[in-house]
Write a protein that holds these residues in place. Structure first.
Motif, PDB file in Angstrom:
ATOM      1  N   ARG A 159       3.153   2.640   7.117  1.00 57.96           N
ATOM      2  CA  ARG A 159       3.529   2.225   5.611  1.00 57.96           C
ATOM      3  C   ARG A 159       4.125   3.477   4.971  1.00 57.96           C
ATOM      4  NH1 ARG A 159       0.987  -2.355   3.115  1.00 57.96           N
ATOM      5  NH2 ARG A 159       2.005  -1.345   1.255  1.00 57.96           N
ATOM      6  N   THR A 160       3.467   4.839   5.500  1.00 55.61           N
ATOM      7  CA  THR A 160       3.946   6.023   4.473  1.00 55.61           C
ATOM      8  C   THR A 160       5.087   6.810   5.206  1.00 55.61           C
ATOM      9  OG1 THR A 160       2.414   7.160   5.949  1.00 55.61           O
ATOM     10  CG2 THR A 160       1.322   6.338   4.100  1.00 55.61           C
ATOM     11  N   THR A 182       5.411   7.998   8.224  1.00 50.16           N
ATOM     12  CA  THR A 182       4.987   9.433   8.892  1.00 50.16           C
ATOM     13  C   THR A 182       4.339   9.297  10.407  1.00 50.16           C
ATOM     14  OG1 THR A 182       2.464   9.333   8.097  1.00 50.16           O
ATOM     15  CG2 THR A 182       3.760  10.537   6.547  1.00 50.16           C
TER      16      THR A 182
END
Length: 741
Positions: A90-91, A93
């Motif tokens: 979601r981020t 990363t």
């Protein structure tokens, strides 16, 4: 070891694991010059939780078990395992470093959980936790295993399955058999998953090896970490306690500094393999001491493993028992080979860093010497001591073999004419009845002894009213907790048979036994052993029984009750109908084993009217609550069930004697050994190997002959009742009931 020490060890292990994880992660982040992202922080929390489980696991091995806490922490870790990956996606990363960090935390938690459940579920479960690390170790030599693999969803699922199954096993929510099966299925899935990866990499082995990142970036595992892990493994293997200094390890390092490379490698490998053997021997000794109150005998005890698998199969099924056996063998190989490789690595590292290694050896040797002079427990010679003790044991075993051969030959009754044997018992049926696990604690000093004593006193009154005479004493058994056959052969042969080595030696002889003496004097000889589910050639070859009954040929059609395939009541009813009912027959000498009190203990069968016993189907529908109880889960209930089983055996036997009395019947009723120590306590207490013995007869002449034994009246012996070695019984019987008895 006290609980405070156990807690300290747990905290130490947790902190060391946390420090090692932090160091590895910090090194990887520095090499990549990146910071820990939000998903990585969640994975770090999971790593801390896994280290906490490691500490709790270490404490559990020292007697401070916190199962609820282990399950709770591991469950939180599993839930977070599904969160960190989601957060990374979601981020935006996601990184190879983060994925590898996640995988290594999974592997560590699985390894720790397998260590936690192994003592109850079986040591073969360690294969689940070791699989990832064995794969890594194989990569040290088979470099084609280091090739990168594409992400595989099924592999992640299999890893989750391992963790979930181990958490469920730790919770002990499922029945033991179902837990074993579930763990076996999980291991099979894991083997298949790793096998898939190995097959893929094998096909690519000829291709150039790409430069890959390791567990946390960089090499697969930092070389220093591997060497440190090898040193710690050797340290623990040599002393079994991280708070002691193993002088044997100092010798290994010192030798590595002076030996040529080729000799150093072989010497180190041999040293490590020997350390592995000693680890296995130490663990085996702990098991034998717990069950049999003695160490493992290298010369004679190997047969216990085969019979142990058979007994385990009776409890959990043959397939599960064989899986446990295979897992145990694999674990032994892993320990021996792993420690050999660890010793080679430590020796090589010492040789590569001579100055530092020499200083370390000198410093630790000085500390060890000071500790040894002051008598401190921290100065260890345990591995060397165990090796020396084992060599001494083997040497003593060979010497004892010759001594025991002489004892077998020195038999005052070997040449006694048949017409002078057992004249005081002519015309009588003589039954040698063993009650399984019937020891002194059943009658004195335990939580279950009051109930047993009440039954014995009530039985005494019943038999007295029926015209029986009873005398009771104690015998000292050569075994404790198990190995009934050692007690039986000691009783029969008049020799002290306290090991498998002596048992095998006796079986190869022609020693006069009670059975052969009765057979020579004209009795029909019978052995009724309902515990046997397989052929027992020694029965005919050594004892020479005319008839042997076991669970397969007594036509029993009822249910099993725990370990016992045939309940005691059916055993006695069948014996009466087949051997004693006929009018025109020879007198019978029989050894009868009553096994309803055999471990693992369950609620005993009901006592039904004798004319309803039939083929045993009357017991159908009475086993709903019959299941073995784990002594670790409910030790008080296990003791209660043991006591109830002894009560049942005596009530059944006395009922049989009163319903079907015979003035020409003589019973010698005795225990074979005490139950396991978690029921009876430490075998080192006074009388810890004693078992009660009673003679029951309606013939006053028989009672007069044994008056010189000075046994006590009734069936319940006092604490001060006479005690004989079990090996004295044969000669006492042959003398007392001979022409001059």
């Amino acid at each position: 070891m006290d609980l405070v020490h156990a807690g300290a060890v747990g905290w130490t292990v947790a902190l060391l694991c946390g420090a090692a994880a932090a160091a590895l992660l910090a090194g990887a982040l520095a090499r990549h010059q990146v910071a820990l992202g939000p998903a990585g922080r969640i994975t770090s929390v999971r790593a801390a939780l896994a280290c906490s489980v490691a500490g709790l696991t270490a404490a559990s091995y020292l007697g401070s078990d916190h199962a609820v806490l282990v399950v709770s922490i591991a469950t939180v870790g599993l839930v977070l395992d599904g969160v960190d990956g989601h957060v990374a996606r979601r981020t935006g990363t996601e990184t190879a470093l983060g994925a590898r960090f996640d995988m290594e935390v999974d592997a560590f938690l699985i390894a720790v959980l397998s260590l936690y459940v192994a003592p109850t579920a079986g040591w073969w479960v360690l294969a689940i936790g070791a699989m990832r690390y064995l794969y890594v170790a194989a990569g040290w030599r088979l470099t084609w295993l280091l090739r990168p693999l594409p992400p595989r969803y099924s592999a992640k699922v299999v890893a989750v399955v391992q963790a979930v199954v181990l958490v469920v096993a730790a919770s002990e929510l499922l029945p033991a058999v179902l837990t074993q099966v579930t763990l076996a299925v999980a291991l099979a899935l894991l083997v298949h998953s790793f096998g898939h990866d190995v097959r893929v990499l094998w096909r690519q082995r000829e291709e150039p090896l790409p430069v890959t990142e390791g567990a946390l970036g960089g090499p697969l595992v930092p070389a220093g970490a591997v060497t440190a892990a090898a040193a710690v493994a050797l340290w623990v293997a040599l002393v079994g306690d991280p708070f002691r200094i193993p002088v044997e390890g100092l010798v290994l390092v010192a030798a590595a500094l002076v030996l040529p490379p080729a000799i150093r490698r072989w010497a180190a490998a041999g040293f490590g393999a020997l350390a592995g053997v000693l680890v296995v021997l130490r663990i085996t000794n702990v098991g034998f001491d717990r069950v049999l109150d003695r160490p493992f005998d290298l010369l004679g005890d190997w047969s216990y493993f085969g019979s142990g698998v058979g007994v385990l199969g009776d409890s959990i099924g043959d397939l599960a028992a064989r899986l446990v056996a295979v897992g145990a063998v694999v674990l032994v190989v892993v320990v021996v080979v792993g420690l050999a490789l660890a010793a080679v690595r430590v020796a090589r590292s010492a040789a590569e860093h001579r100055r530092e290694s020499a200083r370390g050896v000198v410093a630790l040797a000085a500390v060890w010497a000071v500790l040894a002079v002051t008598g401190s427990h921290a100065a260890s010679l345990s591995a060397a001591g165990l090796a020396v003790d084992t060599v001494d044991q083997v040497r003593a075993g060979f010497a004892d073999k010759g001594e025991f051969a002489d004892e077998i030959e020195q038999d005052a009754f070997a040449d006694t004419p048949a017409d002078e044997l057992l004249t005081g018992l002519r015309g009588k049926d003589v039954l040698l009845v063993f009650i399984e696990s019937y020891g002194r604690t059943a009658t004195h000093g335990s939580s279950y002894s009051p109930g047993v004593v009440d039954v014995l006193r009530q039985s005494t009154r019943q038999l007295d009213a029926a015209g029986y005479r009873m005398r009771t004493g104690f015998l000292t058994s050569p075994t404790f907790g198990a190995a009934s056959w050692l007690a039986h052969s000691t009783t029969q042969s008049g020799l002290w048979v306290d090991s498998e080595r002596r048992y095998g030696q006796l079986q190869d002889s022609d020693r006069l036994t009670l059975t052969s003496a009765f057979e020579r004097a004209g009795w029909r000889t019978v052995f009724d052993v309902p515990a046997n589910t397989r052929d027992w050639p020694e029965g005919a070859a050594f004892y020479g029984y005319d008839e042997i009954y076991d669970s397969r040929n007594v036509d029993y059609r009822g249910p099993e009750f725990g370990y016992a395939p045939v309940p005691d009541q059916y055993t006695l009813a069948h014996f009466r109908n087949t051997e004693l009912a006929a009018q025109d027959r020879k007198p019978v000498f029989a050894e009868i084993d009553l096994i309803s009190s055999h471990h693992p203990w369950t609620p005993p069968p009901p006592l039904v009217p004798w004319d309803e016993v039939g083929d045993g189907s009357v017991f159908d529908g009475t086993t709903e609550d019959v299941s073995a109880v784990d002594e670790a889960q409910d030790p008080d209930l296990v003791k209660e069930l043991y006591g109830r089983s002894i009560q049942y055996s005596w009530q059944t036997l006395v009922s049989w004697l009163t319903v079907d009395p015979d003035p020409d019947r003589v019973l010698i009723v005795l225990g074979d050994h005490e139950p396991h120590s978690y029921v009876s306590g430490d075998a080192d207490y006074p009388g810890g190997h004693d078992v009660p013995i009673s003679v029951i007869t309606q013939d006053p002449a028989v009672a007069r002959r044994i008056a010189s034994w000075q046994w006590e009246p009734g069936l319940s012996p006092s604490q001060d009742a006479p005690v004989w070695p079990m090996s004295d019984l044969r000669d006492r019987i042959l003398t007392t009931f001979g022409p001059r008895g």
